[in-house]
Design a protein around this motif. Structure first.
Motif, PDB file in Angstrom:
ATOM      1  N   ILE A   1      -0.824   4.478   5.137  1.00 51.60           N
ATOM      2  CA  ILE A   1      -0.057   4.402   3.898  1.00 51.60           C
ATOM      3  C   ILE A   1      -0.879   3.787   2.761  1.00 51.60           C
ATOM      4  O   ILE A   1      -0.669   4.085   1.584  1.00 51.60           O
ATOM      5  CB  ILE A   1       1.246   3.606   4.137  1.00 51.60           C
ATOM      6  CG1 ILE A   1       2.245   3.894   3.021  1.00 51.60           C
ATOM      7  CG2 ILE A   1       0.996   2.125   4.274  1.00 51.60           C
ATOM      8  CD1 ILE A   1       3.637   3.378   3.316  1.00 51.60           C
TER       9      ILE A   1
ATOM     10  N   HIS B   1       1.684  11.866   5.535  1.00 53.07           N
ATOM     11  CA  HIS B   1       2.736  11.321   6.406  1.00 53.07           C
ATOM     12  C   HIS B   1       2.810  12.166   7.675  1.00 53.07           C
ATOM     13  O   HIS B   1       2.852  13.398   7.604  1.00 53.07           O
ATOM     14  CB  HIS B   1       4.073  11.351   5.664  1.00 53.07           C
ATOM     15  CG  HIS B   1       5.086  10.411   6.228  1.00 53.07           C
ATOM     16  ND1 HIS B   1       5.649  10.585   7.484  1.00 53.07           N
ATOM     17  CD2 HIS B   1       5.644   9.278   5.732  1.00 53.07           C
ATOM     18  CE1 HIS B   1       6.514   9.609   7.716  1.00 53.07           C
ATOM     19  NE2 HIS B   1       6.524   8.805   6.676  1.00 53.07           N
TER      20      HIS B   1
ATOM     21  N   THR C   1       8.252   3.480  -0.059  1.00 51.06           N
ATOM     22  CA  THR C   1       7.011   4.085   0.426  1.00 51.06           C
ATOM     23  C   THR C   1       7.009   5.614   0.322  1.00 51.06           C
ATOM     24  O   THR C   1       6.192   6.270   0.963  1.00 51.06           O
ATOM     25  CB  THR C   1       6.731   3.670   1.884  1.00 51.06           C
ATOM     26  OG1 THR C   1       7.806   4.137   2.721  1.00 51.06           O
ATOM     27  CG2 THR C   1       6.592   2.168   2.010  1.00 51.06           C
TER      28      THR C   1
END
Length: 202
Positions: A94, A100, A180
């Motif tokens: 991250i 992701h 996030t």
């Protein structure tokens, strides 16, 4: 490239924000009951804390019914598949803008790490806080039930506070993780509108 998909149904969003509001209210009143600070007074804090607790239990009852009638309960089935990838992503990826490892869909809203976190919440933290809270609330009736000799009020209160700290930690971690997404408020916006932007399949 990303695409916009409808993930969170209307009741789901209502349940999420109602639960959040009640939990925040219980944290504020609960820590005042504990003596951490004085805001509205002990008596009022106890009253509001109890009201919020019963309201949350009723909300959970309706939500459990909704989840089983709609099949949404499957969203919480735990899986160890790709847990390592999720841990690496939240630990390092991250911060380096790595892709992701999980793609949300209407059928899979929670990544494997989230599913394990919700399992811990439902299987351990929630029973701890609810059983200790109800026992604490009805401690005056223990003698009638014949359990006042082995059920210690101080231990019940300690367990309830321990559960409260766990819920508070879970809450703040949850709030942090909402930031996030591909933008700071993308996940929060999705829980308001129901629509989430996800990366297109390659």
């Amino acid at each position: 490239m990303s695409e916009r998909i409808y993930i969170y149904k209307r009741y789901e969003r209502f349940w999420h924000w109602s639960q959040a509001l009640l939990i925040v209210g219980m944290m504020i009143t609960g820590f005042e009951v504990h003596g951490s600070y004085t805001l509205i007074g002990f008596g009022k804090a106890v009253q509001l804390h109890s009201l919020a607790a019963w309201t949350l239990l009723a909300l959970w009852a309706f939500t459990i019914f909704w989840q089983f009638t709609t099949g949404e309960w499957r969203q919480y089935l735990p899986s160890l598949k790709n847990v390592g990838a999720m841990i690496r992503y939240y630990s390092f990826g991250i911060f380096t803008k790595a892709p992701h490892p999980f793609r949300k869909t209407a059928l899979q809203k929670h990544n494997p790490l989230q599913r394990l976190a919700y399992l811990a919440l439902l299987a351990f933290i929630s029973p701890l806080i609810w059983v200790s809270g109800i026992a604490y609330l009805f401690y005056g009736d223990w003698r009638q039930l014949g359990i006042d000799g082995w059920l210690n009020l101080e231990w019940v209160a300690t367990l309830h506070v321990l559960g409260a700290y766990m819920i508070t930690a879970f809450f703040f971690i949850h709030v942090y993780l909402t930031t996030t997404g591909h933008t700071l408020f993308a996940h929060i916006k999705a829980m308001i509108t129901g629509w989430e932007e996800v990366d297109e399949k390659h």
